[in-house]
Structures are given as C-alpha cells and as structure tokens.
Design a protein around this motif. Structure first.
Motif, short mmCIF file in Angstrom:
data_model
loop_
_atom_site.label_atom_id
_atom_site.label_comp_id
_atom_site.label_asym_id
_atom_site.label_seq_id
_atom_site.Cartn_x
_atom_site.Cartn_y
_atom_site.Cartn_z
N MET A 1 23.36 61.02 -70.20
CA MET A 1 24.61 61.16 -69.49
C MET A 1 24.70 62.54 -68.86
O MET A 1 24.32 63.53 -69.45
N ILE A 2 25.20 62.59 -67.65
CA ILE A 2 25.30 63.84 -66.92
C ILE A 2 26.63 64.51 -67.26
O ILE A 2 27.68 63.88 -67.23
N GLU A 3 26.55 65.78 -67.59
CA GLU A 3 27.74 66.51 -68.02
C GLU A 3 28.46 67.16 -66.84
O GLU A 3 27.83 67.65 -65.91
N PHE A 4 29.76 67.15 -66.92
CA PHE A 4 30.61 67.86 -65.98
C PHE A 4 31.28 68.98 -66.74
O PHE A 4 31.80 68.76 -67.83
N SER A 5 31.31 70.18 -66.17
CA SER A 5 32.05 71.27 -66.78
C SER A 5 33.47 71.28 -66.24
O SER A 5 33.80 70.57 -65.29
N ALA A 6 34.32 72.09 -66.84
CA ALA A 6 35.73 72.12 -66.47
C ALA A 6 35.96 73.06 -65.28
O ALA A 6 35.27 74.06 -65.12
N ILE A 7 36.94 72.72 -64.48
CA ILE A 7 37.40 73.62 -63.42
C ILE A 7 38.50 74.45 -64.05
O ILE A 7 39.50 73.92 -64.50
N ASN A 8 38.30 75.76 -64.11
CA ASN A 8 39.31 76.58 -64.76
C ASN A 8 39.62 77.89 -64.02
O ASN A 8 40.35 78.71 -64.53
N LYS A 9 39.09 78.06 -62.83
CA LYS A 9 39.38 79.27 -62.06
C LYS A 9 40.32 78.90 -60.91
O LYS A 9 40.16 77.87 -60.25
N ALA A 10 41.28 79.77 -60.67
CA ALA A 10 42.29 79.51 -59.65
C ALA A 10 41.67 79.36 -58.26
O ALA A 10 42.12 78.53 -57.47
N ASP A 11 40.64 80.14 -57.96
CA ASP A 11 40.03 80.04 -56.62
C ASP A 11 39.30 78.72 -56.44
O ASP A 11 39.24 78.18 -55.32
N GLU A 12 38.76 78.14 -57.52
CA GLU A 12 38.13 76.82 -57.43
C GLU A 12 39.18 75.75 -57.15
O GLU A 12 38.96 74.86 -56.31
N PHE A 13 40.32 75.81 -57.85
CA PHE A 13 41.41 74.86 -57.61
C PHE A 13 41.88 74.97 -56.16
O PHE A 13 42.06 73.96 -55.48
N LYS A 14 42.06 76.19 -55.69
CA LYS A 14 42.55 76.42 -54.33
C LYS A 14 41.58 75.84 -53.30
O LYS A 14 42.00 75.17 -52.36
N LYS A 15 40.29 76.07 -53.51
CA LYS A 15 39.28 75.55 -52.59
C LYS A 15 39.31 74.02 -52.55
O LYS A 15 39.26 73.42 -51.48
N VAL A 16 39.41 73.39 -53.71
CA VAL A 16 39.44 71.93 -53.77
C VAL A 16 40.69 71.39 -53.09
O VAL A 16 40.62 70.45 -52.29
N TYR A 17 41.85 71.97 -53.39
CA TYR A 17 43.10 71.48 -52.80
C TYR A 17 43.10 71.61 -51.28
O TYR A 17 43.68 70.79 -50.59
N GLU A 18 42.48 72.65 -50.75
CA GLU A 18 42.48 72.88 -49.31
C GLU A 18 41.43 72.06 -48.57
O GLU A 18 41.68 71.60 -47.46
N MET A 19 40.26 71.85 -49.18
CA MET A 19 39.14 71.29 -48.43
C MET A 19 38.70 69.89 -48.87
O MET A 19 37.94 69.24 -48.16
N ALA A 20 39.18 69.41 -49.98
CA ALA A 20 38.67 68.16 -50.55
C ALA A 20 39.25 66.93 -49.89
O ALA A 20 40.30 66.96 -49.26
N LYS A 21 38.53 65.81 -50.09
CA LYS A 21 39.07 64.50 -49.73
C LYS A 21 40.10 64.14 -50.79
O LYS A 21 39.93 64.44 -51.97
N LYS A 22 41.16 63.46 -50.36
CA LYS A 22 42.27 63.16 -51.27
C LYS A 22 42.60 61.67 -51.16
O LYS A 22 42.61 61.12 -50.06
N TRP A 23 42.86 61.05 -52.31
CA TRP A 23 43.20 59.63 -52.33
C TRP A 23 44.32 59.41 -53.34
O TRP A 23 44.25 59.88 -54.47
N HIS A 24 45.36 58.68 -52.93
CA HIS A 24 46.49 58.37 -53.82
C HIS A 24 46.30 56.98 -54.40
O HIS A 24 45.99 56.03 -53.68
N THR A 25 46.51 56.85 -55.71
CA THR A 25 46.56 55.55 -56.38
C THR A 25 47.97 55.38 -56.93
O THR A 25 48.81 56.25 -56.76
N GLU A 26 48.20 54.25 -57.59
CA GLU A 26 49.52 54.00 -58.15
C GLU A 26 49.86 54.98 -59.28
O GLU A 26 51.01 55.25 -59.55
N PHE A 27 48.84 55.49 -59.95
CA PHE A 27 49.05 56.31 -61.15
C PHE A 27 48.51 57.72 -61.04
O PHE A 27 48.73 58.52 -61.96
#
Length: 108
Positions: A1-27
C-alpha cells in the motif's frame, strides 16, 4: 500500500486551495493538485457537529480514501466534510469519492 503523509503547513494548504481542481459532493468538498509529493488531509469543521461526530467524519473519509489510495496519482488531496456527512453510509461516501476523483482525473 502506498502511504500518504499529512498536509500540515499553511503554505501547502494555501497552494492547494488556490491552484487545485475542486469538486463538490453531497457530503464534502474535494481538492486535488497533481504533484510529486503524496499528501492527504481530511477536515471537519465545527459546523459538522461536536467532537465525536467530527472525528467520526474524518475517520470515515480517511478509510474511504485509503481504500483507493494505491489507484490515485501522486499529489495533494484535501477533503472537507460538510454537515450532511452524518446522513450518508460508508459505501455511498466511498462511491461518491471515487466518482469525484474520476471527474478530477486523479486516477492513474
């Protein structure tokens, strides 16, 4: 199984929120940003409920993500739970997340 580490730095969150693809589900709201790093975070705000409900929501999201983690491309993944997550079964959450990742072209 491939491991994912946690996102825990503010600049990483900011980069994802600004540049990432976004999809809304019901939940949830799902973010995906392709990268060489493999990072994942599940978030549940106080709008979701009290601590026990928030922690359960995050556990369910992590488990659903873990089931398909080896099929996903490398990148940053953020899943933000909506208050309606308590009304959905694990199977419907897993199915909807799979659909979301397929729409965002996150599968290998």
């Amino acid at each position: 199984m491939i491991e994912f580490s946690a996102i825990n730095k503010a600049d990483e969150f900011k980069k994802v929120y600004e540049m990432a693809k976004k999809w809304h589900t019901e939940f949830a709201v799902v973010y995906f940003l392709a990268s060489d790093d493999r990072k994942f975070t599940a978030i549940a705000s106080k709008k979701v409920g009290k601590a026990v409900i928030r922690n359960r929501a995050k556990r369910v999201l992590r488990a659903a993500f873990a089931n398909m983690g080896c099929d996903l491309k490398s990148g940053f993944y953020i899943i933000i739970a909506k208050p309606s997550i308590i009304n959905f079964s694990f199977d419907s959450i897993k199915k909807s997340l799979r659909w979301s990742f397929r729409k965002m072209d996150a599968f290998k």
